[in-house]
Design a protein around this motif. Structure first.
Motif, mmCIF file in Angstrom:
data_model
loop_
_atom_site.group_PDB
_atom_site.id
_atom_site.type_symbol
_atom_site.label_atom_id
_atom_site.label_comp_id
_atom_site.label_asym_id
_atom_site.label_seq_id
_atom_site.Cartn_x
_atom_site.Cartn_y
_atom_site.Cartn_z
ATOM 1 N N GLN A 85 0.841 -1.206 0.000
ATOM 2 C CA GLN A 85 0.000 0.000 0.000
ATOM 3 C C GLN A 85 0.874 1.253 0.000
ATOM 4 O OE1 GLN A 85 -3.228 0.174 2.871
ATOM 5 N NE2 GLN A 85 -3.239 -2.053 3.008
ATOM 6 N N VAL A 86 1.894 1.262 0.845
ATOM 7 C CA VAL A 86 2.795 2.415 0.938
ATOM 8 C C VAL A 86 3.554 2.592 -0.377
ATOM 9 C CG1 VAL A 86 4.839 3.334 2.097
ATOM 10 C CG2 VAL A 86 3.015 2.280 3.443
ATOM 11 N N ARG A 87 4.044 1.500 -0.943
ATOM 12 C CA ARG A 87 4.784 1.587 -2.199
ATOM 13 C C ARG A 87 3.910 2.149 -3.318
ATOM 14 N NH1 ARG A 87 5.728 -1.969 -6.076
ATOM 15 N NH2 ARG A 87 5.143 -3.853 -4.975
ATOM 16 N N LEU A 88 2.663 1.688 -3.411
ATOM 17 C CA LEU A 88 1.751 2.204 -4.456
ATOM 18 C C LEU A 88 1.441 3.686 -4.243
ATOM 19 C CD1 LEU A 88 -0.718 -0.799 -4.795
ATOM 20 C CD2 LEU A 88 0.905 0.028 -6.512
ATOM 21 N N ALA A 89 1.252 4.086 -3.001
ATOM 22 C CA ALA A 89 0.979 5.502 -2.714
ATOM 23 C C ALA A 89 2.169 6.366 -3.097
ATOM 24 C CB ALA A 89 0.629 5.685 -1.250
ATOM 25 N N LEU A 90 3.369 5.913 -2.779
ATOM 26 C CA LEU A 90 4.575 6.669 -3.130
ATOM 27 C C LEU A 90 4.756 6.737 -4.636
ATOM 28 C CD1 LEU A 90 7.046 5.295 -0.433
ATOM 29 C CD2 LEU A 90 6.126 7.614 -0.580
ATOM 30 N N ARG A 91 4.466 5.649 -5.321
ATOM 31 C CA ARG A 91 4.606 5.613 -6.773
ATOM 32 C C ARG A 91 3.620 6.603 -7.428
ATOM 33 N NH1 ARG A 91 4.338 -0.100 -9.064
ATOM 34 N NH2 ARG A 91 6.398 -0.170 -8.146
ATOM 35 N N ARG A 92 2.408 6.663 -6.928
ATOM 36 C CA ARG A 92 1.407 7.589 -7.497
ATOM 37 C C ARG A 92 1.789 9.048 -7.259
ATOM 38 N NH1 ARG A 92 -4.203 4.546 -5.935
ATOM 39 N NH2 ARG A 92 -3.909 2.836 -7.407
#
Length: 186
Positions: free
Chosen positions: A177-184
């Motif tokens: 979840q954190v990785r996807l948020a950072l990527r966005r």
């Protein structure tokens, strides 16, 4: 009680918004949403709440009924006065704040200037039952809060972290979840 004002916004000062209603200028301590509504408008309608004290009468203004209702609920919490309640309602949309109360998200309230941990805990404790009966509020999973807190530790604001995680599948592991948020955000 003055429950609503419709008039022409004539000034926006640090003390609030001035509405000309029939030739009388009302100074209203307003939420940012109400101030945005007034920007460039010829006429607006503001939901209001009048606080009468021994030494003053203060009018508080809101963009909609949901903001005013949450403000009134906050006034019932021990230790929360009108200024603190206005700060809470000004921080985020009313629906997001209601969800934070139902989820027992104390961090959401401690992020607001002027609210400490004890006051945030009282807000959640005293309002959870009152607001928890609303069927439209679905509490989010514990993983979502952990992911949000991880983003906050990385320097994000609570509001920005919640918005970044809004479209992320909360059934994923917290790290994902954190990785996807950072990527966005990149």
């Amino acid at each position: 009680m003055i429950a609503r004002l419709r008039g022409k916004p004539v000034a926006s000062t640090p003390e609030g918004l001035v509405l000309d209603v029939g030739g009388v200028g009302y100074l209203v301590a307003a939420t940012p949403a109400a101030v945005r509504m007034a920007s460039g408008a010829d006429e607006i309608t503001v939901e209001t709440y009048l606080v009468v004290r021994e030494d003053a009468m203060q009018l508080y203004g809101f963009a909609d009924r949901a903001e005013r209702e949450l403000f009134v609920h906050l006034l019932t919490v021990n230790g929360v006065g009108p200024k603190v309640a206005l700060a809470v309602v000004s921080g985020s949309p009313a629906d997001e704040l209601r969800r934070a109360i139902v989820r027992e998200d104390i961090a959401r309230f401690t992020a607001i200037p002027g609210i400490g941990k004890k006051t945030a805990e009282r807000i959640v404790l005293e309002l959870k039952e009152k607001l928890g009966a609303v069927e439209t509020i679905a509490p989010k999973g514990e993983g979502d809060l952990v992911a949000r807190d991880a983003l906050v530790e990385l320097g994000w604001t609570v509001l920005d972290a919640e918005r970044a995680l809004q479209d992320v599948d909360e059934t994923l592991p917290v790290e994902e979840q954190v990785r996807l948020a950072l990527r966005r955000a990149a």
